[in-house]
Design a protein around this motif. Structure first.
Motif, short mmCIF file in Angstrom:
data_model
loop_
_atom_site.label_atom_id
_atom_site.label_comp_id
_atom_site.label_asym_id
_atom_site.label_seq_id
_atom_site.Cartn_x
_atom_site.Cartn_y
_atom_site.Cartn_z
N GLY A 1 62.70 -2.69 18.26
CA GLY A 1 61.42 -2.09 19.01
C GLY A 1 61.11 -2.93 20.23
O GLY A 1 59.97 -3.02 20.46
N GLY A 2 61.97 -3.50 21.00
CA GLY A 2 61.63 -4.02 22.17
C GLY A 2 61.30 -5.76 22.10
O GLY A 2 61.17 -6.26 22.96
N VAL A 3 61.17 -6.06 20.95
CA VAL A 3 60.85 -7.60 20.35
C VAL A 3 61.86 -8.17 20.58
O VAL A 3 62.99 -8.05 20.04
CB VAL A 3 60.28 -7.64 19.24
CG1 VAL A 3 59.98 -9.17 18.97
CG2 VAL A 3 58.88 -6.73 18.93
N ASN A 4 62.10 -9.22 21.45
CA ASN A 4 63.30 -10.11 21.71
C ASN A 4 63.41 -11.12 20.37
O ASN A 4 62.72 -12.06 20.68
CB ASN A 4 63.19 -10.87 23.17
CG ASN A 4 64.55 -11.50 23.50
OD1 ASN A 4 65.54 -11.78 22.62
ND2 ASN A 4 64.66 -11.96 24.38
N LEU B 1 62.97 -6.20 3.13
CA LEU B 1 64.17 -7.00 3.16
C LEU B 1 65.38 -5.93 3.35
O LEU B 1 66.44 -5.90 4.04
CB LEU B 1 64.34 -7.62 1.95
CG LEU B 1 65.72 -8.47 1.85
CD1 LEU B 1 66.07 -9.70 2.92
CD2 LEU B 1 65.79 -9.38 0.68
N GLU B 2 65.14 -4.73 2.46
CA GLU B 2 66.11 -3.69 2.50
C GLU B 2 66.13 -3.19 3.98
O GLU B 2 67.20 -2.86 4.67
CB GLU B 2 65.80 -2.72 1.59
CG GLU B 2 65.96 -2.74 0.33
CD GLU B 2 65.66 -1.89 -0.78
OE1 GLU B 2 65.52 -0.49 -0.57
OE2 GLU B 2 65.23 -2.12 -2.10
N GLU B 3 65.12 -2.93 4.70
CA GLU B 3 65.02 -2.41 5.93
C GLU B 3 65.68 -3.43 6.94
O GLU B 3 66.69 -2.93 7.96
CB GLU B 3 63.56 -2.31 6.19
CG GLU B 3 62.83 -1.19 5.82
CD GLU B 3 61.52 -0.81 6.20
OE1 GLU B 3 61.11 -1.50 7.33
OE2 GLU B 3 60.68 -0.32 5.50
N VAL B 4 65.32 -4.66 6.87
CA VAL B 4 66.29 -5.51 7.54
C VAL B 4 67.73 -5.59 7.51
O VAL B 4 68.45 -5.65 8.38
CB VAL B 4 65.68 -7.22 7.44
CG1 VAL B 4 66.43 -8.00 7.97
CG2 VAL B 4 64.30 -7.18 8.01
N GLN B 5 67.90 -5.64 6.17
CA GLN B 5 69.44 -5.35 5.79
C GLN B 5 70.26 -3.99 6.48
O GLN B 5 71.42 -4.06 6.95
CB GLN B 5 69.72 -5.39 4.42
CG GLN B 5 69.62 -6.76 3.86
CD GLN B 5 69.74 -6.77 2.29
OE1 GLN B 5 69.34 -5.85 1.59
NE2 GLN B 5 70.10 -7.93 1.51
N GLN B 6 69.51 -3.06 6.19
CA GLN B 6 70.01 -1.67 6.97
C GLN B 6 70.22 -1.81 8.60
O GLN B 6 71.23 -1.30 8.75
CB GLN B 6 69.02 -0.59 6.60
CG GLN B 6 69.30 0.70 7.13
CD GLN B 6 70.60 1.06 6.46
OE1 GLN B 6 71.04 0.82 5.36
NE2 GLN B 6 71.49 1.93 7.36
N LYS B 7 69.06 -2.58 9.19
CA LYS B 7 69.05 -2.66 10.55
C LYS B 7 70.20 -3.74 10.95
O LYS B 7 70.99 -3.27 11.87
CB LYS B 7 67.93 -3.17 11.23
CG LYS B 7 66.62 -2.42 10.94
CD LYS B 7 66.21 -2.08 12.39
CE LYS B 7 65.01 -1.22 12.13
NZ LYS B 7 64.92 -0.16 13.31
N ALA B 8 70.59 -4.61 10.09
CA ALA B 8 71.62 -5.60 10.30
C ALA B 8 72.91 -4.79 10.33
O ALA B 8 74.02 -5.17 11.18
CB ALA B 8 71.65 -6.50 9.68
N LYS B 9 73.06 -3.97 9.37
CA LYS B 9 74.20 -3.14 9.14
C LYS B 9 74.50 -2.10 10.49
O LYS B 9 75.63 -1.96 10.55
CB LYS B 9 74.26 -2.51 7.77
CG LYS B 9 75.25 -1.64 7.73
CD LYS B 9 75.49 -0.93 6.01
CE LYS B 9 76.55 0.02 6.02
NZ LYS B 9 76.39 0.66 4.72
N GLU B 10 73.29 -1.40 10.76
CA GLU B 10 73.42 -0.68 11.83
C GLU B 10 73.99 -1.35 13.28
O GLU B 10 74.68 -0.82 13.69
CB GLU B 10 72.07 0.08 12.13
CG GLU B 10 71.81 1.16 11.10
CD GLU B 10 70.45 1.67 11.31
OE1 GLU B 10 69.69 1.54 12.57
OE2 GLU B 10 69.58 2.09 10.06
#
Length: 108
Positions: free
Chosen positions: A96-99, A14-23
């Protein structure tokens, strides 16, 4: 149903997803996209979030309201499409290329 589910791993994901969303949001805000119509007589610029940040209208159009309206609508519609395409390609590259817009099958 939840056997073998490690809540620590779930929290990390969840933290990784939140970080990606912020980026993703930060990257979108810094992008500028410009659409032109009428051979460049009207230019509309938006940021990656879809906010119109500039409109440039050639002086020759100031006396032809109907032409100005048509060209402005065209340029705005084009820049909105560009923003959406940019969001999709940015999201695909970040994941990573996943749509994420393809309904589960991965790539287009």
């Amino acid at each position: 149903m939840f056997e073998g589910l490690n809540m620590g791993d779930l929290g990390k994901m969840l933290e990784e997803v939140q970080q990606k969303a912020k980026e993703f949001e930060e990257k979108s805000a810094s992008v500028e996209l410009t659409a032109k119509s009428g051979g460049g007589l009207v230019k509309v610029t938006a940021n990656g979030k879809g906010e119109i940040i500039d409109i440039d209208i050639d002086d020759s159009l100031l006396e032809d309201k109907e032409a100005l309206q048509i060209l402005l609508i065209s340029a705005v519609n084009d820049v909105i499409k560009m923003v959406e395409d940019n969001k999709k390609s940015t999201a695909m590259s970040m994941f990573g290329g996943v749509n994420p817009f393809a309904g589960g099958s991965g790539q287009n």
